[in-house]
Design a protein around this motif. Structure first.
Motif, PDB file in Angstrom:
ATOM      1  N   ILE A 189     -12.482   7.504  -0.697  1.00 53.90           N
ATOM      2  CA  ILE A 189     -11.792   7.844   0.620  1.00 53.90           C
ATOM      3  C   ILE A 189     -12.402   8.990   1.276  1.00 53.90           C
ATOM      4  O   ILE A 189     -12.589   8.958   2.644  1.00 53.90           O
ATOM      5  CB  ILE A 189     -10.305   7.987   0.238  1.00 53.90           C
ATOM      6  CG1 ILE A 189      -9.750   6.577  -0.159  1.00 53.90           C
ATOM      7  CG2 ILE A 189      -9.392   8.395   1.345  1.00 53.90           C
ATOM      8  CD1 ILE A 189      -8.551   6.539  -1.039  1.00 53.90           C
ATOM      9  N   SER A 193     -13.717   8.761   5.000  1.00 55.92           N
ATOM     10  CA  SER A 193     -13.395   9.552   6.063  1.00 55.92           C
ATOM     11  C   SER A 193     -14.238  10.325   6.744  1.00 55.92           C
ATOM     12  O   SER A 193     -14.169  10.187   7.971  1.00 55.92           O
ATOM     13  CB  SER A 193     -12.206  10.485   5.351  1.00 55.92           C
ATOM     14  OG  SER A 193     -11.497  11.260   6.564  1.00 55.92           O
ATOM     15  N   SER A 199      -8.521   4.402   8.257  1.00 55.54           N
ATOM     16  CA  SER A 199      -7.208   3.502   7.659  1.00 55.54           C
ATOM     17  C   SER A 199      -7.994   2.890   6.693  1.00 55.54           C
ATOM     18  O   SER A 199      -8.992   2.121   6.699  1.00 55.54           O
ATOM     19  CB  SER A 199      -6.651   2.473   8.771  1.00 55.54           C
ATOM     20  OG  SER A 199      -5.680   1.815   8.228  1.00 55.54           O
ATOM     21  N   VAL A 200      -7.356   2.971   5.438  1.00 56.31           N
ATOM     22  CA  VAL A 200      -7.701   2.201   4.251  1.00 56.31           C
ATOM     23  C   VAL A 200      -6.715   1.433   3.468  1.00 56.31           C
ATOM     24  O   VAL A 200      -5.580   2.024   3.480  1.00 56.31           O
ATOM     25  CB  VAL A 200      -8.211   3.181   3.119  1.00 56.31           C
ATOM     26  CG1 VAL A 200      -8.736   2.571   1.879  1.00 56.31           C
ATOM     27  CG2 VAL A 200      -9.290   4.025   3.581  1.00 56.31           C
ATOM     28  N   ILE A 217      -2.235   7.968  -2.849  1.00 60.52           N
ATOM     29  CA  ILE A 217      -1.522   7.730  -1.408  1.00 60.52           C
ATOM     30  C   ILE A 217      -0.719   9.000  -1.442  1.00 60.52           C
ATOM     31  O   ILE A 217      -0.353   9.379  -0.171  1.00 60.52           O
ATOM     32  CB  ILE A 217      -0.456   6.442  -1.917  1.00 60.52           C
ATOM     33  CG1 ILE A 217      -1.331   5.156  -2.094  1.00 60.52           C
ATOM     34  CG2 ILE A 217       0.183   6.369  -0.630  1.00 60.52           C
ATOM     35  CD1 ILE A 217      -1.953   4.306  -1.291  1.00 60.52           C
ATOM     36  N   ASN A 251      -6.536  14.244   5.304  1.00 62.97           N
ATOM     37  CA  ASN A 251      -7.521  14.332   4.125  1.00 62.97           C
ATOM     38  C   ASN A 251      -8.010  15.544   4.100  1.00 62.97           C
ATOM     39  O   ASN A 251      -8.508  16.128   5.024  1.00 62.97           O
ATOM     40  CB  ASN A 251      -8.487  13.024   4.353  1.00 62.97           C
ATOM     41  CG  ASN A 251      -9.565  13.212   3.420  1.00 62.97           C
ATOM     42  OD1 ASN A 251     -10.455  14.000   3.505  1.00 62.97           O
ATOM     43  ND2 ASN A 251      -9.453  12.235   2.608  1.00 62.97           N
ATOM     44  N   LEU A 260      -3.092   5.472   4.427  1.00 62.29           N
ATOM     45  CA  LEU A 260      -3.269   4.662   3.339  1.00 62.29           C
ATOM     46  C   LEU A 260      -2.396   3.518   3.158  1.00 62.29           C
ATOM     47  O   LEU A 260      -1.045   4.092   3.249  1.00 62.29           O
ATOM     48  CB  LEU A 260      -3.266   5.522   1.956  1.00 62.29           C
ATOM     49  CG  LEU A 260      -4.665   6.779   2.388  1.00 62.29           C
ATOM     50  CD1 LEU A 260      -4.275   7.705   1.072  1.00 62.29           C
ATOM     51  CD2 LEU A 260      -5.953   5.891   2.250  1.00 62.29           C
TER      52      LEU A 260
END
Length: 899
Positions: A189, A193, A199-200, A217, A251, A260
């Motif tokens: 992630i 990023s 957006s994941v 998360i 993040n 997430l």
């Protein structure tokens, strides 16, 4: 030397069945040093992963085979395979230009060549990629492989330890044995990023789910802990390790916003895969992210399910199709080397559980999960691969499961040797912390302080979880629609907007549907004939099914509602009735979609033929429908009963999704249905199965207060677009009726002020003199046209009323009561063309009896019970039809029958 370690001198000297160049078979020394180095390098690239030290337990081979390829120089005697001996180890060889192992050097001693190749391809990372048929992609991977943080391992281990201490008798499907999954996901992630992803969307099985929610998360720990207390359950209809969540946060690595979403899923492993892909595709579509640079998906898998579940292949098969691609998914396999109690040696035929990914040329990175630094490196490379090539990639975390399938299970029953070793196995946190402390990266005091700090966080959250006020189901939504519902997740109103259309709109859509909006576009003569037929219908202010569908879709597009129709052969239609995509007969790949030429500022219309998959594609469209409530997403089966192979999506997501996960979804299923003598497999869409899943009470006569029609839809678990909420809708669509001359509607039926007719009453002679009517036949679907024809032939139009139920569920109690009261002296009959144990009868019978307060029976007319949905014999089909038609109009058929 290191490259001789852990290899027995008695290893087989050759691979059975493998063809080799004749010079090698004859054992001749290659005279050219470049050719020699090229061969040594190539063999390690192709087969180095077979001898990589991937199993943390050191007892199994990750590829289920202890055989060592004969062309890997792992012992001195292997040198002879290349016509070399021990004296050649210190000889320098010219390196091929395609390798990166030399750095700035163009020559290296053979000993060093082998050492570097072993470090790259035979250590704790095994790389499978030489099957990829793209040279640039292969070279990219070679460059990456020709090295992470103690805090992440602490929070994973201490989280699982805390749950085990507080709820020792609860199932939680912990992550012990593959704790590295959490920092692995964080690395993916973080790297994504940094590349622009904001957006994941993730899907995963139950193992490690609570840890992912807490530490990836970043769901509040008290919300997780309250799920263990039955008095404080958040109102969900599912267990804690199936729940999903949606969360927006910063993040920390990149200081960028990131969203997430972890999708809720059932115990049916891998069923969530296509759902995740559909939701990711929808987000990309609505954001205009045509290259997947903003939205991506991550799928986590178990080793046994990844190899065993067919939907994995179906999902991979969608990965590069234009209307389904999400531009690369990162797959992370938590490879426990066991499936529940089943040894992988009897659970799969392939060497690795990940071999299915080879079909789409996805590189596969096997890595020993007890080596966190190797795992982090692989994750960074995987994220870079996805960002660079927009293709799928697989990370195989070769690990173990410290406990049984769940914490209450005893694994020693079936895997005694493995679990003896596991009980001796040092925890990865202990191993890694000892390593970093020894290297001076952290001190023992710093390590212990971090452990105490996280334990304190868990204790505080546990205390907070006792507060009932924090228990809200909206905290567990994986696809919230904040602009559609109120802040509490409720509909903003309980009324339905009018659906009728003006004459000008109907005419405009009809004219577009019967024309070709592009110049110099040559269509097939047969399609020209179909368009002329549509034009005649529009001229006469009439429409058949195909034109009615055009009206429905076209009017929604006018209002800015995106429409997506997907499924097998939907562009033309199974029965050649739709033709939403026109093909130029003289220019290859030149197509026209008239629906996208209706209005200047209309919403887009997406119609796409799918792969020959039901399970995967229906799951994908379900996920697509989760993203945006202001869209109409439809999946059409080629024939209605083809939904059989998608039953898992219907049972586990569509019918029960709202009850389990408070998730509204407006997916529409179009299922061609009708008994027309086409045999058992192309007749019934199995309406009885959907009706059995409907939750309305057959014995309760509802109160008709407020907008009863809308309230009834809200209370059910089925139905769509103008309603203030979303429900799935199942439509049994016609086949022969597509061209039946009587199956037509007037434009007046769609004019302003009209709405959907849940029930169509008899409007003939019988309705004018209801007191003379002896029998009222209730029915639905195609059988009405057979009944209308039979009644006319027998001249019973004053004695028999025929009433059509257009909405079966929710059952239209109010309208059925009106009809029953109107024909108070008549006997009531339910007629269907399906067999008695199928179709609608078992659903409607108790509801009819509730309507009449059990004061009179509802007689059955139709085919007898049967095991198969229909006969394959045309003559038998017609005889069955004649038999129940005769019964339908024999007014004394039930006079001697007991109730």
């Amino acid at each position: 030397d290191g490259f001789f370690r852990n290899i027995q001198a008695s290893s087989p000297s050759g691979e059975a069945g493998e063809t080799r160049p004749s010079t090698l078979l004859q054992g001749r020394v290659l005279s050219h040093s470049l050719d020699m180095a090229q061969k040594v390098v190539e063999d390690h690239l192709i087969r180095g992963h077979h001898v990589a030290q991937l199993d943390p337990l050191g007892i199994l081979e990750a590829d289920l085979d202890s055989f060592v390829p004969s062309d890997l120089i792992t012992t001195i005697d292997k040198l002879g395979f290349y016509g070399l001996d021990e004296s050649d180890l210190d000889r320098s060889f010219q390196l091929p230009s395609t390798t990166f192992i030399g750095g700035q050097d163009t020559t290296l001693p053979l000993r060093e060549i082998i050492r570097r190749l072993e470090t790259s391809y035979c250590g704790h990372i095994g790389v499978e990629f030489m099957f990829i048929n793209n040279v640039d992609q292969c070279q990219w991977i070679r460059q990456k492989f020709e090295s992470p943080g103690i805090m992440q391992i602490i929070i994973v281990s201490r989280f699982e330890d805390f749950l085990a201490r507080k709820w020792s008798s609860e199932k939680r499907f912990g992550l012990e044995g593959c704790e590295v999954l959490i920092p692995a996901l964080k690395t993916i992630i973080d790297k994504s990023s940094a590349a622009g992803i904001d957006s994941v969307i993730m899907g995963m099985p139950h193992r490690g789910r609570l840890n992912v929610l807490a530490n990836v998360i970043r769901k509040d720990l008290d919300q997780i802990f309250c799920q263990f207390d039955p008095k404080l359950e958040a109102g969900s209809g599912d267990v804690k390790y199936h729940l999903g969540m949606y969360h927006e946060r910063i993040n920390r690595e990149t200081d960028k916003d990131i969203t997430l979403s972890l999708m809720a899923n059932p115990s049916h492993l891998e069923a969530v895969d296509p759902v995740v892909q559909g939701k990711a595709k929808a987000e990309q579509f609505y954001r205009g992210d045509t290259q997947g640079k903003k939205v991506m998906s991550i799928l986590m898998h178990g080793d046994a399910a990844f190899a065993g579940q067919g939907v994995v292949y179906e999902t991979f098969h969608l990965s590069e199709l234009p209307s389904y691609t999400t531009h690369g998914t990162i797959h992370v396999v938590v490879n426990n080397q066991i499936g529940f109690t089943t040894d992988p040696r009897v659970a799969r035929s392939s060497p690795y559980p990940t071999d299915v990914a080879r079909v789409v040329n996805a590189p596969i990175f096997h890595v020993n999960a007890d080596d966190p630094e190797a795992v982090m490196y692989v994750c960074r490379v995987a994220a870079e691969w996805r960002s660079t090539f927009n293709k799928d990639v697989v990370i195989d975390l070769v690990s173990y499961r410290r406990f049984g399938h769940n914490e209450m299970d005893e694994p020693m029953f079936t895997q005694p040797l493995m679990y003896k070793q596991i009980r001796r196995q040092e925890h990865v946190l202990k191993k890694y912390s000892d390593k970093l402390i020894a290297e001076g990266v952290v001190t023992l005091q710093e390590f212990e302080e971090e452990v105490a700090k996280y334990d304190k966080i868990c204790e505080e959250a546990y205390t907070s979880s006792k507060d009932e006020k924090i228990s809200h189901i909206r905290h567990w939504l994986d696809s919230p629609w904040p602009d559609f519902f109120t802040a509490e997740g409720e509909p903003r109103s309980m009324s339905c907007l009018p659906t009728g259309l003006g004459e000008d709109v109907l005419q405009h859509i009809g004219q577009t549907a019967s024309s070709v909006p592009l110049q110099d576009f040559k269509i097939h003569p047969g399609v020209s004939r179909i368009l002329r037929g549509r034009a005649d219908l529009v001229k006469n202010r009439q429409m058949d099914w195909a034109l009615g569908e055009y009206m429905a879709f076209g009017s929604l597009l006018k209002d800015g509602i995106h429409v997506r129709l997907s499924g097998q052969d939907v562009e033309r239609g199974t029965f050649s009735h739709r033709h939403h995509v026109l093909h130029d007969q003289e220019v290859d790949k030149r197509v026209c979609v008239p629906m996208n030429h209706l209005w200047e500022n209309q919403a887009p219309y997406t119609v796409c033929n799918s792969s020959l998959s039901e399970y995967g594609v229906l799951g994908f469209e379900l996920g697509f429908a989760m993203s945006n409530p202001n869209a109409l997403i439809l999946w059409e089966a080629q024939f209605g009963d083809f939904h059989n192979t998608a039953q898992c999506i219907i049972d586990q997501f569509i019918s029960s999704g709202q009850a389990k996960w408070v998730r509204n979804n407006g997916i529409v299923l179009l299922l061609p249905h009708g008994m027309e003598g086409m045999g058992p497999e192309h007749s019934s869409a199995r309406p009885e199965r959907f009706l059995q899943m409907s939750k309305d009470d057959p014995d309760h006569f509802p109160e008709f207060s407020g907008d009863f029609e809308v309230q009834q839809l809200y209370d059910c678990n089925w139905i769509v677009i103008l309603l203030p909420f979303r429900k799935p809708l199942i439509i049994f669509t016609p086949k022969s009726l597509l061209r039946h001359p009587d199956a037509r509607s007037s434009f007046d039926d769609l004019a302003k002020g009209t709405k959907f007719k849940r029930l169509i009453p008899d409007e003939g002679h019988a309705s004018q003199s209801p007191g003379q009517v002896k029998r009222v036949i209730f029915c639905t679907g195609k059988v009405y046209y057979e009944l209308a024809k039979g009644r006319k032939q027998k001249n019973l139009e004053r004695n028999v009323a025929i009433i059509r139920l257009e909405q079966i569920s929710p059952f239209p109690f109010d309208l059925v009561r009106e009809e029953a009261d109107k024909y108070a002296n008549a006997e009531l009959v339910w007629c269907q063309e399906e067999h008695k144990n199928m179709g609608y009868y078992d659903y409607v019978r108790p509801r009819f009896l509730t309507v009449v307060a059990n004061k009179k029976p509802i007689w059955y007319v139709g085919r007898d019970p049967a095991a198969a949905p229909a006969t394959g014999n045309k003559s038998t089909h017609l005889n069955e039809l004649k038999r129940f038609m005769d019964t339908a109009f024999n007014l004394s058929a039930f006079q001697e029958r007991d109730l």
